[in-house]
Design an enzyme around this catalytic site. Structure first.
Site, mmCIF file in Angstrom:
data_model
loop_
_atom_site.group_PDB
_atom_site.id
_atom_site.type_symbol
_atom_site.label_atom_id
_atom_site.label_comp_id
_atom_site.label_asym_id
_atom_site.label_seq_id
_atom_site.Cartn_x
_atom_site.Cartn_y
_atom_site.Cartn_z
ATOM 1 N N ASN A 54 -16.847 -3.155 -4.829
ATOM 2 C CA ASN A 54 -16.864 -2.406 -3.785
ATOM 3 C C ASN A 54 -15.760 -1.020 -3.772
ATOM 4 O OD1 ASN A 54 -18.455 -3.975 -2.212
ATOM 5 N ND2 ASN A 54 -17.099 -5.431 -1.831
ATOM 6 N N GLY A 86 -26.254 0.830 17.044
ATOM 7 C CA GLY A 86 -25.591 -0.364 17.635
ATOM 8 C C GLY A 86 -24.287 0.081 17.939
ATOM 9 N N GLU A 114 -31.257 5.004 7.028
ATOM 10 C CA GLU A 114 -30.547 6.339 6.567
ATOM 11 C C GLU A 114 -31.630 7.443 6.195
ATOM 12 O OE1 GLU A 114 -26.761 6.377 4.981
ATOM 13 O OE2 GLU A 114 -27.311 8.164 3.736
ATOM 14 N N TRP A 131 -19.455 -8.261 1.273
ATOM 15 C CA TRP A 131 -18.224 -7.682 1.801
ATOM 16 C C TRP A 131 -16.853 -8.750 2.066
ATOM 17 C CZ3 TRP A 131 -20.704 -3.434 5.680
ATOM 18 C CH2 TRP A 131 -21.507 -2.487 4.764
ATOM 19 N N LYS A 138 -20.633 3.665 -6.199
ATOM 20 C CA LYS A 138 -20.179 2.628 -6.110
ATOM 21 C C LYS A 138 -19.865 2.277 -7.794
ATOM 22 C CE LYS A 138 -21.550 -1.128 -4.310
ATOM 23 N NZ LYS A 138 -20.487 -1.930 -3.858
ATOM 24 N N HIS A 170 -22.609 11.060 9.879
ATOM 25 C CA HIS A 170 -21.300 11.218 9.402
ATOM 26 C C HIS A 170 -20.636 12.236 9.482
ATOM 27 C CE1 HIS A 170 -23.944 8.196 7.199
ATOM 28 N NE2 HIS A 170 -22.894 7.428 7.151
ATOM 29 N N CYS A 210 -28.224 1.156 5.421
ATOM 30 C CA CYS A 210 -27.693 2.520 5.359
ATOM 31 C C CYS A 210 -27.954 3.300 4.115
ATOM 32 C CB CYS A 210 -26.069 2.287 5.187
ATOM 33 S SG CYS A 210 -25.498 1.575 6.789
ATOM 34 N N ARG A 240 1.019 -1.171 0.007
ATOM 35 C CA ARG A 240 -0.090 -0.055 0.027
ATOM 36 C C ARG A 240 0.788 1.284 0.022
ATOM 37 N NH1 ARG A 240 -3.671 -0.425 4.852
ATOM 38 N NH2 ARG A 240 -1.900 -1.690 5.707
HETATM 39 N N1 GLN Z 1 -24.746 -2.100 13.852
HETATM 40 C C1 GLN Z 1 -23.521 -1.584 12.958
HETATM 41 C C2 GLN Z 1 -23.021 -0.143 13.799
HETATM 42 O O1 GLN Z 1 -23.915 0.540 14.509
HETATM 43 C C3 GLN Z 1 -24.331 -1.042 11.554
HETATM 44 C C4 GLN Z 1 -23.283 -0.345 10.950
HETATM 45 C C5 GLN Z 1 -23.766 -0.156 9.324
HETATM 46 O O2 GLN Z 1 -24.838 0.152 9.146
HETATM 47 N N2 GLN Z 1 -22.765 -0.106 8.385
HETATM 48 O O3 GLN Z 1 -21.992 0.260 13.461
HETATM 49 ZN ZN ZN Z 2 -25.881 2.101 8.531
#
Ligand code: GLN
Ligand code: ZN
Length: 771
Positions: free
Chosen positions: A125, A447, A681, A577, A120, A710, A659, A18
């Site tokens: 990815n 979470g 979201e 992923w 994307k 974010h 998301c 990298r």
């Molecule tokens: N449970 C995960 C967190 O809170 C969800 C993350 C995500 O949606 N990418 O980080």
């Molecule tokens: Zn999310």
């Protein structure tokens, strides 16, 4: 047949260790000069060409390098620099380029510009920067990066083929600038002359072949629009004397587009025969005999060793069919190797010998291309290599580590009761209400809580052995307890443990399941300098033991009065992923992961957890490129989610999180998940979500994000209250939740505390108003 050319469509830019990431990040941090960045990158390119040539490739791509993103490079080259960056651009250098890539905030020079939008790249990815085209867009030749890199390769003595992103793809991936309304493609006629100028410079520099990437040919295109657009472009290009064009597309078949694409005035056509194997016969029938066919036989975007004998059969079939054609056949990678890690070499000693034998990263893929090309001329010249390849392919097919009959049998034996809850949602909602006793407008989070420097430090120490497992556990428990107590104190209703033990929501589960391996340096570029190291799913997946039950039980014990959510990642996201095995359908691998998650869900319930969230942020990004494939994909994704989540009693509340909020293409599937509560979201795109709710309706409970996590900015009570009030017009009060729009792990505690305190106040006020 000695005219077989062997090449690849592009090489990963980052370097074996990298290096590019380090270079650009040091430059951004002001630690190295622009000259050092330029020189360091030049050295990397030279190494990459040397590597390709060392395996015998007869031609190397040039111009596939990028400091950040090749779409951005192309836009920048043709002068698509939105107004907000133009002052920076006047200063010269690469400031404006990096400002477009990642925004620039520099108080001392009074600059504060956000970056371009990121999207994307097809179904990979990798993410590209979305160019903005204004109504009065002008184009100009603004950078000669590709010409310079071509010359650089030539000076080093390489037989190089410049690579450019084609104008039709560039405009199709662009968006109209804010305040503009014309479709980017409507500006094509103005753009062509700039490309012609660039190509003219390539011709003058001595280029013979130019690779023009037009991957939108793998999408459903309206032929009435696109056939004339392509025709216009390539007829103009054909007028430049001395250049030949290889038109490339990848990631799916050309399908319906093949008939007219084959007739374009180009000199060669590349076929992705990994993803688009179905094109072969039609291609052999339609591609005129005077055009080169470049056959992409080595998968550029997965990490498995190719079955060379099988690919050789296809190659020989193409060669035989073209025996009387005037133009030769080339052997290549299916797409650019950008999506593969650099080399397997660092994995020796990290992965076991057997697994190593199954894999092939960019360096090894180059060798595979070279072996195929040599074998097509004279297979005895590479007999030993072909034999060794066959042995390894066979070893993977027969390895006992891959097949777990019990897992396969279990998946095959499921009946439909495994795919549905005991009662329909409305009934479940009643029993969940009495079991959970939540207030109106329940509040929760997604979470994760801040992954602070202390959390990361403790993890690093634990990995080094400086903290014992017991000490580390003690640390995690203390973090969890603090987190739960704080949530309780500010009045959140459904609590979370905070996910302090996880670096990544997929890696954590991969590490706890059988059938996964983790590479040491298997990095691939995700965007800009950001690289990810996806887990490798090599075999049947099973769960040796419960993965999250202890944490959840402990967290619940810290909160005697309020439910704590169990937190799991869903099967589609784990699949999406990771690097996924290619020896069985993805749906089957996803089914196996789903069974493992199902067992975890059931164990969580048995441990007294009443609310369980199964995150599926990646369902939408897994959508296939062709609409005709949507239905099959959505059907199995919904099935595996249901398989993972329906093993519980009606009282247990299943949540899921996404998301994004632009559900238009997949709303029916989202409903089909039959989750009790979804959180999504929303904060950046109220309209899209509300529009979808209006059109499709949604009967279950839902928590559209009240603020954007974010950004470190703290949303005020008033601002979230206004948003919450707007949502109540579309969502019945008894179904509406209040929550942020994603996990909080990238945030700091001070802003999290303020933001969530405000969020709880919004819900409390709304309850009063509703009473
Ligand atoms: N449970 C995960 C967190 O809170 C969800 C993350 C995500 O949606 N990418 O980080
Ligand atoms: Zn999310």
């Amino acid at each position: 047949m000695s005219s077989i050319k062997s090449t690849i469509l592009g090489f990963p830019r980052m370097g074996s260790d990298r290096q590019l990431k380090k270079l650009v990040e040091s430059f951004w941090a002001g630690k190295i000069s622009e000259t050092e960045l330029v020189e360091g990158s030049k050295k990397l390119r030279a190494e990459h060409w040397a590597l390709q040539t060392s395996y015998g490739l007869t031609e190397v791509p040039a111009g596939d390098f990028s400091y950040y993103d090749h779409v951005l490079d192309t836009a920048y080259s043709v002068g698509v620099v939105p107004e907000r960056y133009q002052n920076l651009d006047k200063e010269g250098g690469i400031q404006a380029y990096f400002a477009m890539a990642r925004g620039l905030q520099n108080k001392s020079i009074g600059v504060d510009v956000p970056s371009l939008e990121m999207k994307k790249w097809f179904d990979t990815n990798y993410h590209f920067m979305v160019p903005e085209i204004s109504d009065d867009q002008q184009f100009s030749l603004h950078s000669t990066k590709v010409v310079d890199e071509f010359k650089e390769a030539k000076e080093l003595g390489y037989n190089a083929r410049p690579v450019v992103l084609g104008p039709v793809t560039l405009l199709t991936l662009s968006k109209a600038a804010k305040g503009s309304s014309s479709a980017p493609l409507s500006h094509l006629s103005k753009l062509i002359p700039v490309y012609v100028k660039l190509l003219g410079q390539l011709a003058a520099a001595g280029a013979e072949w130019v690779q023009v990437d037009e991957p939108i040919l793998a999408l459903d295109l309206d032929a009435a629009v696109y056939e004339p657009a392509f025709d216009q472009v390539y007829s103009e290009f054909a007028k430049i004397s001395g250049l030949k064009y290889l038109l490339t597309s990848y990631f799916d078949c050309l399908g319906d587009n093949l008939a007219w694409a084959a007739a374009l005035p180009v000199d060669g056509i590349h076929l992705d025969l990994v993803r688009g194997a179905s094109d072969v016969d039609a291609a052999l029938n339609t591609i005129p005999a005077d055009k080169v066919i470049s056959v992409g036989l080595i998968n550029g975007r997965n990490i498995w060793k190719a079955n060379l004998n099988k690919q050789l059969e296809t190659l020989n079939k193409v060669i035989a069919a073209r025996a009387s054609a005037s133009a030769p056949v080339w052997v290549s990678s299916s797409c650019s190797l950008l999506h593969s890690p650099h080399s397997l070499k660092p994995e020796a000693g990290h992965l076991d010998e057997e697994t190593l034998g199954w894999l092939s990263f960019a360096e090894e893929k180059i060798e595979e291309v070279a072996i195929l090309a040599a074998a097509a001329i004279d297979s005895s010249s590479v007999e030993a290599q072909l034999q060794s390849n066959a042995a390894k392919v066979l070893s993977r097919q027969q390895s006992e580590r891959i097949t777990r009959p019990a897992v396969q049998q279990r998946l095959a034996s499921l009946d439909e009761t495994f795919y549905s809850r005991q009662a329909p949602f409305t009934e479940r909602q009643q029993v969940q209400r009495s079991a959970l006793q939540l207030p109106l407008f329940p509040t929760t989070t997604i979470g994760s809580f801040p992954q602070t420097a202390e959390v990361r430090k403790a993890r690093a120490q634990f990995r080094k052995g400086a903290l014992s497992p017991a000490e580390y556990q003690e640390f995690l428990d203390a973090e969890t307890r603090k987190c739960i107590e704080w949530q309780d104190e500010i009045g959140l209703d459904v609590l979370v443990h905070g996910e302090f033990e996880r670096t990544d929501m997929v890696e954590f589960f991969g590490e706890n399941l059988e059938g996964f391996v983790f590479t040491k340096k298997g990095w691939v570029q995700s965007y800009g300098s950001r690289c990810v190291k996806p887990p490798v799913i090599f075999g049947d997946v099973s769960r040796p033991k419960a993965m999250t039950v202890d944490v959840a039980r402990f967290a619940q014990s810290c909160s005697p009065n309020k439910p704590v959510k169990g937190m799991l990642t869903g099967p589609v996201t784990i699949l999406q992923w990771s690097f996924v095995r290619d020896d069985q359908p993805r749906s089957q691998t996803a089914g196996q992961i789903a069974l493992a998650i199902r067992d975890e869900v059931v164990d969580l319930e048995a441990a007294g957890i009443k609310v369980i969230q199964v995150d599926e942020p990646a369902i939408r990004e897994g959508l296939p490129l062709r609409k005709s494939d949507y239905e099959t994909y959505l059907k199995w994704s919904v099935d595996v989610f249901r398989l993972a989540t329906t093993g519980v009693r009606n009282e247990t509340q299943i949540h899921s999180h996404f998301c994004y909020s632009d559900f238009n293409e997949i709303f029916t599937a989202i409903k089909g998940l039959d989750a009790d509560v979804i959180t999504i979201e929303n904060s950046k795109s109220d309209l899209k979500l509300l529009g979808a709710l209006e059109v499709h309706g949604y009967a279950a409970e839902i928590g559209p994000g009240l603020y954007d996590i974010h950004s470190p900015r703290v949303p005020s009570v008033e601002e979230m209250a206004a948003r919450f009030a707007a949502l109540q017009k579309y969502i019945p009060a008894e179904n509406l939740w209040a929550n942020p729009d994603c996990g909080l792990k990238t945030r700091g505690w001070p802003e999290v505390k303020e933001s969530l305190t405000n969020l709880v106040a919004v819900a409390k006020d709304a309850r009063k108003q509703h009473a």
